[in-house]
Design an enzyme around this catalytic site. Structure first.
Site, PDB file in Angstrom:
ATOM      1  N   VAL A  52       3.084   3.439  -0.595  1.00  0.00           N
ATOM      2  CA  VAL A  52       2.677   2.251   0.136  1.00  0.00           C
ATOM      3  C   VAL A  52       2.524   1.077  -0.833  1.00  0.00           C
ATOM      4  CG1 VAL A  52       0.967   1.215   1.654  1.00  0.00           C
ATOM      5  CG2 VAL A  52       1.458   3.662   1.824  1.00  0.00           C
ATOM      6  N   LYS A  53       3.259   0.001  -0.555  1.00  0.00           N
ATOM      7  CA  LYS A  53       3.171  -1.217  -1.354  1.00  0.00           C
ATOM      8  C   LYS A  53       2.096  -2.138  -0.771  1.00  0.00           C
ATOM      9  CE  LYS A  53       6.987  -3.223  -2.573  1.00  0.00           C
ATOM     10  NZ  LYS A  53       8.330  -3.855  -2.490  1.00  0.00           N
TER      11      LYS A  53
END
Length: 223
Positions: A84-85
């Site tokens: 997850v960015k």
């Protein structure tokens, strides 16, 4: 050191992951928007294009910590080996810290300064993504910034990796890869620029012509 593709182009992912040692694929909201396919459908297509191998990165669009965490938990269930960015500001760092406790792997993105990377790594991010070209446009010292990040991580967060992003030319990519702990994510067009060189084809043509002149056929078999 790893190389990722920064794209949502499924055909190019298939082609380049077959040809090159690609470690995975990164996306962001702009890349996903250009694809016209939302994450729920896009991520499995990327996973299939990678033949089930490699990491896939996708970015949250929420902006406060509670919503970022809720969105990240949903994204994390869509495909395996997902990262997850999260943009690194106050709310982003808060979310990274909470997601670390939830067992969700994160990347701190939109990094412009070494202090951003430092706090993201201490909060628990497994990756930090400095925006190379954007830093160069602002200050002209992107590689110095990455070197500073590398030094900080070596002292304070050795498990966190640098993933250079936002490249506009091949020199930026190579300069970034010259720094310890640095991997890169590259747009498809730059990957082709790095691998396609007319001089190579000219050399191959010359080798083949010399062989033909001597042996009459491009074969190792005896006549």
């Amino acid at each position: 050191m790893s190389v990722y593709l920064d794209t949502s182009d499924i055909e190019q992912i298939k082609i380049l992951s077959d040809l090159l040692p690609i470690a995975g694929v990164t996306t962001n909201p702009t890349i996903v928007a250009k694809s016209g396919v939302k994450m729920l459908n896009l991520l499995p297509r990327i996973r299939d294009a990678l033949d089930g191998d490699g990491l896939i990165f996708g970015q949250v669009i929420s902006t406060n910590a509670d919503d970022i965490v809720a969105e990240a938990l949903k994204l994390n269930q869509m495909v395996d080996n997902f990262i997850v960015k999260i943009p690194v500001n106050m709310q982003g760092v808060k979310a990274i810290k909470r997601l670390k406790n939830e067992g969700v792997t994160t990347l701190g993105t939109a990094i412009y300064t070494s202090q951003q990377a430092f706090f993201a790594a201490l909060a628990g991010a497994s990756f930090v993504a400095p925006y190379i070209n954007r830093i160069d446009m602002l200050t002209g010292n992107a590689i110095e910034t990455v070197e500073s990040i590398s030094n900080l991580l070596s002292h304070h967060a050795q498990t966190c990796q640098i993933l250079g992003a936002s490249f506009k030319n091949t020199k930026q990519v190579i300069d970034c890869l010259s720094i310890p702990q640095a991997s890169v994510t590259i747009p498809v067009a730059l990957v082709h620029q790095m691998m396609e060189n007319p001089c190579v084809n000219e050399a191959i043509d010359q080798f083949n012509q010399d062989w033909l002149d001597s042996f009459g056929t491009l074969s190792h078999e005896e006549k």
